[in-house]
Scaffold this motif. Sequence first.
Motif, short mmCIF file in Angstrom:
data_model
loop_
_atom_site.label_atom_id
_atom_site.label_comp_id
_atom_site.label_asym_id
_atom_site.label_seq_id
_atom_site.Cartn_x
_atom_site.Cartn_y
_atom_site.Cartn_z
N UNK A 52 0.82 -1.21 0.00
CA UNK A 52 0.00 0.00 0.00
C UNK A 52 0.85 1.26 0.00
N UNK A 53 1.94 1.24 0.75
CA UNK A 53 2.79 2.44 0.83
C UNK A 53 3.75 2.55 -0.36
N UNK A 54 4.00 1.45 -1.04
CA UNK A 54 4.94 1.45 -2.16
C UNK A 54 4.27 1.83 -3.47
N UNK A 55 3.05 1.38 -3.67
CA UNK A 55 2.34 1.60 -4.92
C UNK A 55 1.56 2.91 -4.81
N UNK A 56 2.15 3.99 -5.37
CA UNK A 56 1.55 5.29 -5.18
C UNK A 56 1.19 6.00 -6.48
N UNK A 57 1.90 5.73 -7.56
CA UNK A 57 1.58 6.45 -8.80
C UNK A 57 0.82 5.55 -9.77
N UNK A 58 0.35 6.14 -10.83
CA UNK A 58 -0.50 5.44 -11.79
C UNK A 58 0.20 4.24 -12.42
N UNK A 59 1.46 4.41 -12.80
CA UNK A 59 2.19 3.30 -13.43
C UNK A 59 2.36 2.14 -12.45
N UNK A 60 2.66 2.46 -11.19
CA UNK A 60 2.80 1.40 -10.18
C UNK A 60 1.47 0.69 -9.95
N UNK A 61 0.38 1.46 -9.94
CA UNK A 61 -0.93 0.86 -9.73
C UNK A 61 -1.30 -0.09 -10.86
N UNK A 62 -0.98 0.29 -12.09
CA UNK A 62 -1.26 -0.59 -13.23
C UNK A 62 -0.41 -1.85 -13.17
N UNK A 63 0.87 -1.70 -12.79
CA UNK A 63 1.74 -2.86 -12.64
C UNK A 63 1.20 -3.78 -11.56
N UNK A 64 0.86 -3.20 -10.42
CA UNK A 64 0.33 -3.99 -9.30
C UNK A 64 -0.95 -4.69 -9.70
N UNK A 65 -1.81 -4.00 -10.42
CA UNK A 65 -3.08 -4.58 -10.84
C UNK A 65 -2.84 -5.82 -11.69
N UNK A 81 -12.82 -13.04 1.43
CA UNK A 81 -11.60 -12.76 2.19
C UNK A 81 -10.75 -11.73 1.46
N UNK A 82 -10.66 -11.85 0.13
CA UNK A 82 -9.86 -10.91 -0.66
C UNK A 82 -10.44 -9.51 -0.57
N UNK A 83 -11.75 -9.39 -0.65
CA UNK A 83 -12.40 -8.09 -0.58
C UNK A 83 -12.24 -7.46 0.81
N UNK A 84 -12.25 -8.29 1.84
CA UNK A 84 -12.15 -7.79 3.22
C UNK A 84 -10.71 -7.56 3.68
N UNK A 85 -9.74 -8.04 2.92
CA UNK A 85 -8.34 -7.96 3.35
C UNK A 85 -7.90 -6.54 3.74
N UNK A 86 -8.10 -5.54 2.88
CA UNK A 86 -7.64 -4.19 3.28
C UNK A 86 -8.26 -3.72 4.60
N UNK A 87 -9.56 -3.87 4.74
CA UNK A 87 -10.22 -3.45 5.98
C UNK A 87 -9.74 -4.23 7.19
N UNK A 88 -9.53 -5.53 7.01
CA UNK A 88 -9.06 -6.36 8.13
C UNK A 88 -7.63 -6.02 8.52
N UNK A 89 -6.88 -5.43 7.60
CA UNK A 89 -5.50 -5.03 7.90
C UNK A 89 -5.40 -3.54 8.24
N UNK A 92 -5.81 0.69 2.96
CA UNK A 92 -6.52 0.65 1.68
C UNK A 92 -5.49 0.23 0.64
N UNK A 93 -5.84 -0.76 -0.16
CA UNK A 93 -4.96 -1.22 -1.22
C UNK A 93 -5.28 -0.44 -2.49
N UNK A 94 -4.26 -0.14 -3.29
CA UNK A 94 -4.49 0.64 -4.51
C UNK A 94 -5.25 -0.13 -5.58
N UNK A 95 -5.28 -1.46 -5.48
CA UNK A 95 -6.02 -2.30 -6.43
C UNK A 95 -6.66 -3.46 -5.67
N UNK A 96 -7.79 -3.94 -6.15
CA UNK A 96 -8.42 -5.08 -5.47
C UNK A 96 -7.68 -6.38 -5.75
N UNK A 97 -7.77 -7.31 -4.82
CA UNK A 97 -7.22 -8.65 -5.01
C UNK A 97 -8.35 -9.46 -5.65
#
Length: 107
Positions: A52-65, A81-89, A92-97
């Motif tokens: 979450x802290x590493x993926x900050x710009x648009x290019x990183x978000x697309x790569x992560x996605x 579980x995948x949808x709830x992961x960010x909230x449980x941790x 906020x994740x930049x892209x959904x799992x």
Amino acid sequence: MAALMLLLLTPESEAAVTCSDILKDLRPCVNYLTNGTGKPPAACCSGAKTLSSTVTNSADKKTACGCIKNAAQKMNPNAQLAQALPGNCGISLPVPVSPNVDCSKVG
């Protein structure tokens, strides 16, 4: 040497994170996302926070996605579980799992 030169000549606007970085961060979550219940393990949340802290710009978000989508297609995570992961941790994740995310809409 040529590979090093290529690496040095890569424009900064491109993604700074790699799939291997992203998958390394999320590896502790695999068992939880496929077979888990309840809250994710601390190592999973730690990796997700790093991502979450590493993926900050648009290019990183697309790569992560793309990386997360490909990994999710292979491991078939529990969607709830995948949808709830960010909230449980507590992040906020930049892209959904998800194996079904539309990466063209991420950024």
